[in-house]
Design a protein around this motif. Structure first.
Motif, PDB file in Angstrom:
ATOM      1  N   CYS A 146       0.808  -1.225   0.000  1.00 37.90           N
ATOM      2  CA  CYS A 146       0.000   0.000   0.000  1.00 37.90           C
ATOM      3  C   CYS A 146       0.840   1.274   0.000  1.00 37.90           C
ATOM      4  O   CYS A 146       0.335   2.328  -0.414  1.00 37.90           O
ATOM      5  CB  CYS A 146      -0.938   0.014   1.209  1.00 37.90           C
ATOM      6  SG  CYS A 146      -2.035  -1.413   1.324  1.00 37.90           S
ATOM      7  N   ALA A 147       2.061   1.217   0.469  1.00 39.93           N
ATOM      8  CA  ALA A 147       2.854   2.437   0.617  1.00 39.93           C
ATOM      9  C   ALA A 147       4.314   2.132   0.366  1.00 39.93           C
ATOM     10  O   ALA A 147       4.771   0.994   0.492  1.00 39.93           O
ATOM     11  CB  ALA A 147       2.666   3.029   2.012  1.00 39.93           C
ATOM     12  N   ASP A 148       5.044   3.213   0.001  1.00 37.21           N
ATOM     13  CA  ASP A 148       6.482   3.071  -0.197  1.00 37.21           C
ATOM     14  C   ASP A 148       7.208   2.852   1.128  1.00 37.21           C
ATOM     15  O   ASP A 148       8.200   2.124   1.183  1.00 37.21           O
ATOM     16  CB  ASP A 148       7.038   4.315  -0.895  1.00 37.21           C
ATOM     17  CG  ASP A 148       6.553   4.428  -2.329  1.00 37.21           C
ATOM     18  OD1 ASP A 148       6.213   3.381  -2.914  1.00 37.21           O
ATOM     19  OD2 ASP A 148       6.488   5.555  -2.860  1.00 37.21           O
ATOM     20  N   ASN A 149       6.735   3.508   2.181  1.00 42.31           N
ATOM     21  CA  ASN A 149       7.317   3.365   3.507  1.00 42.31           C
ATOM     22  C   ASN A 149       6.255   2.807   4.452  1.00 42.31           C
ATOM     23  O   ASN A 149       5.601   3.564   5.184  1.00 42.31           O
ATOM     24  CB  ASN A 149       7.842   4.716   4.018  1.00 42.31           C
ATOM     25  CG  ASN A 149       8.962   5.259   3.151  1.00 42.31           C
ATOM     26  OD1 ASN A 149       9.851   4.508   2.746  1.00 42.31           O
ATOM     27  ND2 ASN A 149       8.927   6.554   2.872  1.00 42.31           N
ATOM     28  N   PRO A 150       6.053   1.510   4.437  1.00 39.26           N
ATOM     29  CA  PRO A 150       5.006   0.922   5.287  1.00 39.26           C
ATOM     30  C   PRO A 150       5.349   1.036   6.763  1.00 39.26           C
ATOM     31  O   PRO A 150       6.506   1.224   7.155  1.00 39.26           O
ATOM     32  CB  PRO A 150       4.967  -0.538   4.835  1.00 39.26           C
ATOM     33  CG  PRO A 150       6.314  -0.789   4.242  1.00 39.26           C
ATOM     34  CD  PRO A 150       6.749   0.503   3.632  1.00 39.26           C
ATOM     35  N   GLU A 151       4.318   0.908   7.588  1.00 39.63           N
ATOM     36  CA  GLU A 151       4.500   1.023   9.033  1.00 39.63           C
ATOM     37  C   GLU A 151       5.328  -0.138   9.569  1.00 39.63           C
ATOM     38  O   GLU A 151       6.236   0.055  10.379  1.00 39.63           O
ATOM     39  CB  GLU A 151       3.133   1.070   9.711  1.00 39.63           C
ATOM     40  CG  GLU A 151       3.204   1.190  11.226  1.00 39.63           C
ATOM     41  CD  GLU A 151       1.820   1.211  11.857  1.00 39.63           C
ATOM     42  OE1 GLU A 151       1.743   1.220  13.106  1.00 39.63           O
ATOM     43  OE2 GLU A 151       0.826   1.197  11.099  1.00 39.63           O
TER      44      GLU A 151
END
Length: 407
Positions: free
Chosen positions: A254-259
């Motif tokens: 979902c994101a380039d820097n996931p949680e």
């Protein structure tokens, strides 16, 4: 002297009677559905697809991890996943099926039906050969006469020995065969409803529960070797579907820097440790095309033993390309493990494609069809030349610009 040279016994068929004494501790266990590798001495099992076993150096080594990079729509990667499980049913291995989107019981019901003898497989091949020979006879007049008598290319990778089974994708496995094996399930929605959500060591809840289930089965069933199995030794085949997707609670897609950027890699690190110490093998499908951070995908590749990527032609320009009319996609072997050696068993064929026939799924060598006819229009020749130019990096085609060779 002859008796002395042969150890006092007369040899039969020119073979010596001397035998090398091997310590019992160094002998590989005779387990159904496995065979020892003649190159690195590891115990191998089949992936369910004999052509894929040949590409991977004879099969999958026990204690290793096979990572399948899913195609865009997950059609063919799911088929390889089912082949791996179906081979375990035929060989009598124990199964562990984990999924977050589909009930494992439904996955087992949709497994392809095995062809227990080569007669059924030969009948399927004869039908496919008859159709192909009919098409070739219709186009035989279009090929230059000097090329008609040349030997044909062997497209299917040839295995050195009979290993693995063939399956009919048009039929499903019988319920009687499913009841004859022991299998375990892990369905994430059920686990979330039965147990409270926990998060440890910067790892998502789904990954933590999955590792706990795998570890419990390995220890309780005796696959780790610490407590001898009650019956004859067996193999545990682990199948994990679409790992890393949003359904598993991971946000790497979902994101380039996931949680939880290290959640997936920590899971693979611990899983590989469990596989190394047990009689088990694992196949994992990962939606690599959805992972936006390429650094994460590189770490996932490094933490896997064997990595195979599938590239489907569905929805792409190659689907209507005449050069690929006989194939449904390409297969890329990104990584093969180095087991007890400095080099790995690499197939001599670099360009591989897969084809889904009416009943069989096969992996073949990718070769370009000849375009030697004078009746082909100039526009089609230009299209072929442009398509060949796109293939020049991957398939070694000799095409520059729109120039085309006519014989």
């Amino acid at each position: 002297m002859a008796a002395l040279a042969t150890g006092g016994a007369t040899p039969s068929d020119g073979a010596t009677s001397f035998q090398r004494k091997v310590p019992a501790s160094s002998r590989l266990a005779a387990i159904a559905g496995t065979r020892p590798s003649v190159r690195h001495g590891q115990l191998l099992l089949s992936s369910g697809l004999p052509s894929l076993d040949c590409v991977l150096g004879g099969g999958l080594a026990v204690g290793t991890l096979l990572l399948i990079e899913e195609d865009k729509y997950g059609i063919y990667s799911n088929l390889l996943f089912k082949y791996f499980l179906a081979e375990g049913i035929v060989c009598g291995h124990n199964l562990f099926v984990a999924s977050a989107k589909e009930d494992p019981a439904d996955i087992l019901k949709e497994l392809p039906a095995p062809l227990f003898d080569d007669g059924h497989k030969n009948q399927v091949d004869e039908k496919e050969t008859a159709i192909k020979s009919k098409q070739e006879s219709q186009e035989s007049m279009k090929i230059a006469w000097r090329y008609q008598n040349l030997p044909k290319i062997e497209v299917s990778p040839a295995a050195s020995a009979r290993f693995g089974h063939y399956y009919d994708v048009s039929k499903t496995v019988s319920p009687e065969l499913l009841q004859s094996i022991k299998w375990h399930r892990f369905f994430l929605p059920e686990e979330m409803s039965l147990h409270p959500e926990i998060k440890t060591c910067n790892m998502t809840y789904g990954y933590t529960r999955l590792l706990q289930s795998i570890q419990r089965i390995i220890y309780q069933e005796g696959f780790d070797g610490s407590s001898p199995q009650k019956k004859q030794k067996n193999i545990l085949r682990i199948g994990i579907q679409s790992l890393g997707s949003v359904l598993w609670g991971d946000d790497v897609c979902c994101a380039d820097n996931p949680e939880d950027i290290h959640s997936l890699t920590k899971f693979l690190y611990v899983l590989r440790g469990l596989l190394r110490m047990s009689l088990s093998a694992c196949i994992i499908t990962v939606p690599a095309h959805l992972i936006q951070n390429k650094a994460i995908m590189e770490r996932v590749t490094n933490l896997s033993d064997t990595v195979v990527g599938l590239e489907s032609f569905i929805g792409s320009e190659r689907e209507t390309n005449p050069l690929y009319k006989d194939y449904q996609g390409l297969i890329h072997v990104h990584q093969i493990p180095r087991l007890n050696s400095l080099i790995c068993d690499v197939s001599g064929t670099k360009d591989l494609a897969f084809r889904l026939k009416r009943k069989l799924f096969t992996i073949e060598r990718l070769h370009l069809p000849p375009d030697l006819s004078d009746t082909v229009s100039r526009s089609s020749k230009q299209d072929l030349a442009e398509s060949t130019k796109l293939l020049s990096s991957g398939c070694g085609a000799m095409a520059i610009g729109k120039k085309h060779l006519d014989f």
